[in-house]
Write an enzyme that holds these catalytic residues in place. Sequence first.
Site, PDB file in Angstrom:
ATOM      1  N   ARG A  28       8.284 -29.803  19.050  1.00  0.00           N
ATOM      2  CA  ARG A  28       9.361 -30.404  19.136  1.00  0.00           C
ATOM      3  C   ARG A  28      10.514 -29.398  19.339  1.00  0.00           C
ATOM      4  O   ARG A  28      10.382 -28.253  18.656  1.00  0.00           O
ATOM      5  CB  ARG A  28       9.704 -31.315  17.920  1.00  0.00           C
ATOM      6  CG  ARG A  28      10.278 -30.738  16.726  1.00  0.00           C
ATOM      7  CD  ARG A  28      10.189 -31.666  15.424  1.00  0.00           C
ATOM      8  NE  ARG A  28       9.944 -30.728  14.444  1.00  0.00           N
ATOM      9  CZ  ARG A  28      10.724 -30.505  13.254  1.00  0.00           C
ATOM     10  NH1 ARG A  28      11.809 -31.307  13.127  1.00  0.00           N
ATOM     11  NH2 ARG A  28      10.429 -29.581  12.434  1.00  0.00           N
ATOM     12  N   CYS A  49      27.140  -2.674 -10.655  1.00  0.00           N
ATOM     13  CA  CYS A  49      25.828  -3.504 -10.977  1.00  0.00           C
ATOM     14  C   CYS A  49      25.336  -3.243 -12.337  1.00  0.00           C
ATOM     15  O   CYS A  49      25.162  -2.015 -12.835  1.00  0.00           O
ATOM     16  CB  CYS A  49      24.694  -2.647 -10.030  1.00  0.00           C
ATOM     17  SG  CYS A  49      23.121  -3.252 -10.197  1.00  0.00           S
ATOM     18  N   CYS A  52      21.940  -1.078 -12.469  1.00  0.00           N
ATOM     19  CA  CYS A  52      21.996   0.283 -12.281  1.00  0.00           C
ATOM     20  C   CYS A  52      21.929   1.438 -13.599  1.00  0.00           C
ATOM     21  O   CYS A  52      22.632   0.948 -14.418  1.00  0.00           O
ATOM     22  CB  CYS A  52      23.182   0.809 -11.342  1.00  0.00           C
ATOM     23  SG  CYS A  52      22.969   0.574  -9.738  1.00  0.00           S
ATOM     24  N   HIS A 113      19.504   1.172  -6.453  1.00  0.00           N
ATOM     25  CA  HIS A 113      20.392  -0.222  -6.054  1.00  0.00           C
ATOM     26  C   HIS A 113      19.776  -0.532  -4.668  1.00  0.00           C
ATOM     27  O   HIS A 113      19.736  -1.867  -4.304  1.00  0.00           O
ATOM     28  CB  HIS A 113      21.644  -0.122  -6.285  1.00  0.00           C
ATOM     29  CG  HIS A 113      22.350  -1.340  -6.325  1.00  0.00           C
ATOM     30  ND1 HIS A 113      22.645  -2.310  -7.383  1.00  0.00           N
ATOM     31  CD2 HIS A 113      23.033  -1.857  -5.189  1.00  0.00           C
ATOM     32  CE1 HIS A 113      23.221  -3.180  -6.794  1.00  0.00           C
ATOM     33  NE2 HIS A 113      23.615  -2.739  -5.539  1.00  0.00           N
ATOM     34  N   ASN A 153      12.327 -13.170  -8.747  1.00  0.00           N
ATOM     35  CA  ASN A 153      13.317 -13.947  -7.734  1.00  0.00           C
ATOM     36  C   ASN A 153      13.716 -13.149  -6.947  1.00  0.00           C
ATOM     37  O   ASN A 153      14.509 -12.171  -7.253  1.00  0.00           O
ATOM     38  CB  ASN A 153      14.344 -14.629  -8.356  1.00  0.00           C
ATOM     39  CG  ASN A 153      13.880 -16.042  -9.123  1.00  0.00           C
ATOM     40  OD1 ASN A 153      12.872 -16.413  -8.522  1.00  0.00           O
ATOM     41  ND2 ASN A 153      14.770 -16.538  -9.977  1.00  0.00           N
ATOM     42  N   SER A 161      20.423 -13.170  -8.824  1.00  0.00           N
ATOM     43  CA  SER A 161      21.728 -12.586  -9.185  1.00  0.00           C
ATOM     44  C   SER A 161      22.257 -11.492  -8.743  1.00  0.00           C
ATOM     45  O   SER A 161      23.475 -11.279  -8.894  1.00  0.00           O
ATOM     46  CB  SER A 161      22.123 -13.106 -10.851  1.00  0.00           C
ATOM     47  OG  SER A 161      21.241 -12.128 -11.635  1.00  0.00           O
ATOM     48  N   HIS A 164      19.799  -5.826  -6.844  1.00  0.00           N
ATOM     49  CA  HIS A 164      18.937  -4.463  -7.694  1.00  0.00           C
ATOM     50  C   HIS A 164      17.425  -4.916  -7.868  1.00  0.00           C
ATOM     51  O   HIS A 164      17.512  -5.973  -8.335  1.00  0.00           O
ATOM     52  CB  HIS A 164      19.609  -4.028  -8.975  1.00  0.00           C
ATOM     53  CG  HIS A 164      19.242  -2.726  -9.182  1.00  0.00           C
ATOM     54  ND1 HIS A 164      20.157  -1.794  -9.420  1.00  0.00           N
ATOM     55  CD2 HIS A 164      18.302  -2.242  -9.802  1.00  0.00           C
ATOM     56  CE1 HIS A 164      19.471  -0.729  -9.876  1.00  0.00           C
ATOM     57  NE2 HIS A 164      18.314  -0.912 -10.073  1.00  0.00           N
ATOM     58  N   HIS A 166      14.281  -5.958  -9.311  1.00  0.00           N
ATOM     59  CA  HIS A 166      14.098  -6.265 -10.725  1.00  0.00           C
ATOM     60  C   HIS A 166      13.171  -7.623 -10.695  1.00  0.00           C
ATOM     61  O   HIS A 166      13.153  -8.174  -9.612  1.00  0.00           O
ATOM     62  CB  HIS A 166      15.338  -6.564 -11.479  1.00  0.00           C
ATOM     63  CG  HIS A 166      16.064  -7.896 -11.192  1.00  0.00           C
ATOM     64  ND1 HIS A 166      16.699  -8.006 -10.406  1.00  0.00           N
ATOM     65  CD2 HIS A 166      15.918  -9.017 -11.703  1.00  0.00           C
ATOM     66  CE1 HIS A 166      17.181  -9.187 -10.012  1.00  0.00           C
ATOM     67  NE2 HIS A 166      16.789  -9.858 -11.199  1.00  0.00           N
ATOM     68  N   GLN A 168      11.597 -10.591 -13.939  1.00  0.00           N
ATOM     69  CA  GLN A 168      11.692 -11.027 -15.307  1.00  0.00           C
ATOM     70  C   GLN A 168      10.180 -11.281 -15.853  1.00  0.00           C
ATOM     71  O   GLN A 168       9.405 -11.636 -15.150  1.00  0.00           O
ATOM     72  CB  GLN A 168      12.456 -12.331 -15.287  1.00  0.00           C
ATOM     73  CG  GLN A 168      14.054 -12.154 -14.686  1.00  0.00           C
ATOM     74  CD  GLN A 168      14.999 -13.370 -14.937  1.00  0.00           C
ATOM     75  OE1 GLN A 168      14.885 -13.874 -16.140  1.00  0.00           O
ATOM     76  NE2 GLN A 168      15.588 -13.783 -14.225  1.00  0.00           N
ATOM     77  N   HIS A 296      -4.193 -13.786 -10.186  1.00  0.00           N
ATOM     78  CA  HIS A 296      -3.729 -13.814  -8.779  1.00  0.00           C
ATOM     79  C   HIS A 296      -2.185 -14.012  -8.811  1.00  0.00           C
ATOM     80  O   HIS A 296      -1.555 -14.232 -10.039  1.00  0.00           O
ATOM     81  CB  HIS A 296      -4.300 -15.134  -8.045  1.00  0.00           C
ATOM     82  CG  HIS A 296      -3.777 -16.359  -8.743  1.00  0.00           C
ATOM     83  ND1 HIS A 296      -4.814 -16.891  -9.913  1.00  0.00           N
ATOM     84  CD2 HIS A 296      -2.976 -17.489  -8.494  1.00  0.00           C
ATOM     85  CE1 HIS A 296      -4.198 -17.999 -10.377  1.00  0.00           C
ATOM     86  NE2 HIS A 296      -3.121 -18.273  -9.442  1.00  0.00           N
ATOM     87  N   PHE A 312      13.306 -27.036   3.272  1.00  0.00           N
ATOM     88  CA  PHE A 312      13.964 -27.566   2.117  1.00  0.00           C
ATOM     89  C   PHE A 312      12.931 -28.732   1.489  1.00  0.00           C
ATOM     90  O   PHE A 312      12.242 -29.019   2.401  1.00  0.00           O
ATOM     91  CB  PHE A 312      15.121 -28.386   2.597  1.00  0.00           C
ATOM     92  CG  PHE A 312      16.494 -27.602   2.497  1.00  0.00           C
ATOM     93  CD1 PHE A 312      17.057 -26.962   1.757  1.00  0.00           C
ATOM     94  CD2 PHE A 312      16.825 -27.183   4.013  1.00  0.00           C
ATOM     95  CE1 PHE A 312      18.130 -26.211   1.705  1.00  0.00           C
ATOM     96  CE2 PHE A 312      17.907 -26.488   4.107  1.00  0.00           C
ATOM     97  CZ  PHE A 312      18.545 -26.006   3.166  1.00  0.00           C
ATOM     98  N   GLN A 323       5.198 -31.393   2.946  1.00  0.00           N
ATOM     99  CA  GLN A 323       4.737 -31.566   4.224  1.00  0.00           C
ATOM    100  C   GLN A 323       5.143 -30.199   4.883  1.00  0.00           C
ATOM    101  O   GLN A 323       6.097 -29.436   4.602  1.00  0.00           O
ATOM    102  CB  GLN A 323       5.327 -32.583   4.765  1.00  0.00           C
ATOM    103  CG  GLN A 323       5.061 -32.959   6.132  1.00  0.00           C
ATOM    104  CD  GLN A 323       5.931 -32.184   7.020  1.00  0.00           C
ATOM    105  OE1 GLN A 323       7.082 -31.683   6.913  1.00  0.00           O
ATOM    106  NE2 GLN A 323       5.494 -32.275   8.394  1.00  0.00           N
TER     107      GLN A 323
HETATM  108  P1  H2U Z   1      17.731 -13.004 -11.613  1.00  0.00           P
HETATM  109  O1  H2U Z   1      16.201 -12.647 -11.678  1.00  0.00           O
HETATM  110  O2  H2U Z   1      17.789 -14.404 -11.391  1.00  0.00           O
HETATM  111  O3  H2U Z   1      18.475 -12.265 -10.922  1.00  0.00           O
HETATM  112  O4  H2U Z   1      18.118 -12.866 -13.173  1.00  0.00           O
HETATM  113  C1  H2U Z   1      18.649 -11.819 -13.871  1.00  0.00           C
HETATM  114  C2  H2U Z   1      18.645 -11.678 -15.182  1.00  0.00           C
HETATM  115  O5  H2U Z   1      19.303 -10.840 -15.848  1.00  0.00           O
HETATM  116  C3  H2U Z   1      19.068 -13.107 -15.738  1.00  0.00           C
HETATM  117  O6  H2U Z   1      18.190 -13.870 -16.505  1.00  0.00           O
HETATM  118  C4  H2U Z   1      20.118 -11.182 -16.937  1.00  0.00           C
HETATM  119  C5  H2U Z   1      20.281 -12.724 -16.573  1.00  0.00           C
HETATM  120  O7  H2U Z   1      20.420 -13.471 -17.748  1.00  0.00           O
HETATM  121  N1  H2U Z   1      21.301 -10.501 -17.284  1.00  0.00           N
HETATM  122  C6  H2U Z   1      21.240  -9.843 -18.469  1.00  0.00           C
HETATM  123  O8  H2U Z   1      20.391  -9.766 -19.361  1.00  0.00           O
HETATM  124  N2  H2U Z   1      22.153  -8.828 -18.733  1.00  0.00           N
HETATM  125  C7  H2U Z   1      23.564  -8.902 -17.766  1.00  0.00           C
HETATM  126  O9  H2U Z   1      24.173  -8.112 -18.171  1.00  0.00           O
HETATM  127  C8  H2U Z   1      23.642  -9.653 -16.696  1.00  0.00           C
HETATM  128  C9  H2U Z   1      22.421 -10.487 -16.360  1.00  0.00           C
HETATM  129 ZN    ZN Z   2      21.963  -1.491  -9.200  1.00  0.00          ZN
END
Ligand code: H2U
Ligand code: ZN
Length: 348
Positions: A28, A49, A52, A113, A153, A161, A164, A166, A168, A296, A312, A323
């Site tokens: 399409r 940051c 950092c 960074h 993420n 957020s 840099h 990273h 979690q 995995h 979306f 889909q």
């Molecule tokens: P993201 O992976 O969504 O970017 O989240 C970064 C995490 O960093 C987020 O869970 C934490 C936030 O709570 N954070 C700290 O622990 N200390 C900070 O100074 C800012 C963000």
């Molecule tokens: Zn940084």
Amino acid sequence: MNLLTHPHRRYNPLTGEWILVSPQRTQRPWLGQVETPPAETRPPYDPNCYLCPDNARAGGKSNPKYDHTYVFDNDFPALLSSPVENGGGEGVGVMRAESERGICRVVCFSPRHDWTLPDMPRAEVRRVVDVWIEQMREIGARDFIDYVQVFENKGAMMGASNPHPHCQIWATEHIPTEPAKELRALADYHNARGACLLCDYLAQELAAEERIVFQNDHFVVVVPFWAVWPFETLLLARRHIGALTDLRDEERNALADAIKRVTTRYDNLFHIQFPYSMGWHQSPTDGASHPEAHLHAHYYPPLLRSATIRKFIVGYEMLAEPQRDITAESAAVRLREMSETLYRASRL
Ligand code: H2U
Ligand code: ZN
């Protein structure tokens, strides 16, 4: 039925869910804009940051002058580790609740960074793998932790957020919904056939070849047959092991190689720092043996057609069934054709 031309549903054996595939729609016309955003340039160090080295974080703590990786307790954790007074389950009628304890940490991949995983030398990515394993060992050993979820993420589009590099770690008292769903399916398969669903799936994919993006000695990356996101991939350990902590030295190197290669291919697809959510699925740390678990990672990138056009999950997909238009097979071809030299490598 021709799966490349005819609308059909595909079954995800890991979740027991179906997805609708409409390959005829890729013909399409597309009237939306296709644009490449300006190249993102970041300094190697950003004084503002919170990830950092040597910088202050929100909440008063500071990061050390770290040289490779750095792990800290999330300053705004979604879970608390302290015991709960009158913890356990609660319920009135059809309303149920239960207390949940946990541990939330942030893992910085590098002091740089301006780097992301594909920018990092393999030896540095290997350090990230080692940190995941150390964290799994330490957190998984806690009595009240039944599952350790490592996830990344990446990109503002996925709600990260901070650019840099990273990830979690959220570790919980209960096995969360998504891994619980998969573990149930893996256990059912294991009980019924005495075999591993993902080992059998991997063998089928290796024979078919059409959805393989790349492989090394210890890992294989495929666009899964049942992928929902356009460029979704599944990173599978070749050996039947349950967790990152089971990886041998050469497998850890192979994993660093696989991570670097898959993220480089993603970035090369639209010449951007490709956004995604990714995470590891592995054995629970509940003290029981889990022969059904097979290590995995899932990569779920939101982008569809260009650096700015995303998929979306809305409308029919929210209310009825996910889909997709482009088939898993054609997405695999696109990713397979990508170079493993990062498009911006020469500019670094
Ligand atoms: P993201 O992976 O969504 O970017 O989240 C970064 C995490 O960093 C987020 O869970 C934490 C936030 O709570 N954070 C700290 O622990 N200390 C900070 O100074 C800012 C963000
Ligand atoms: Zn940084």
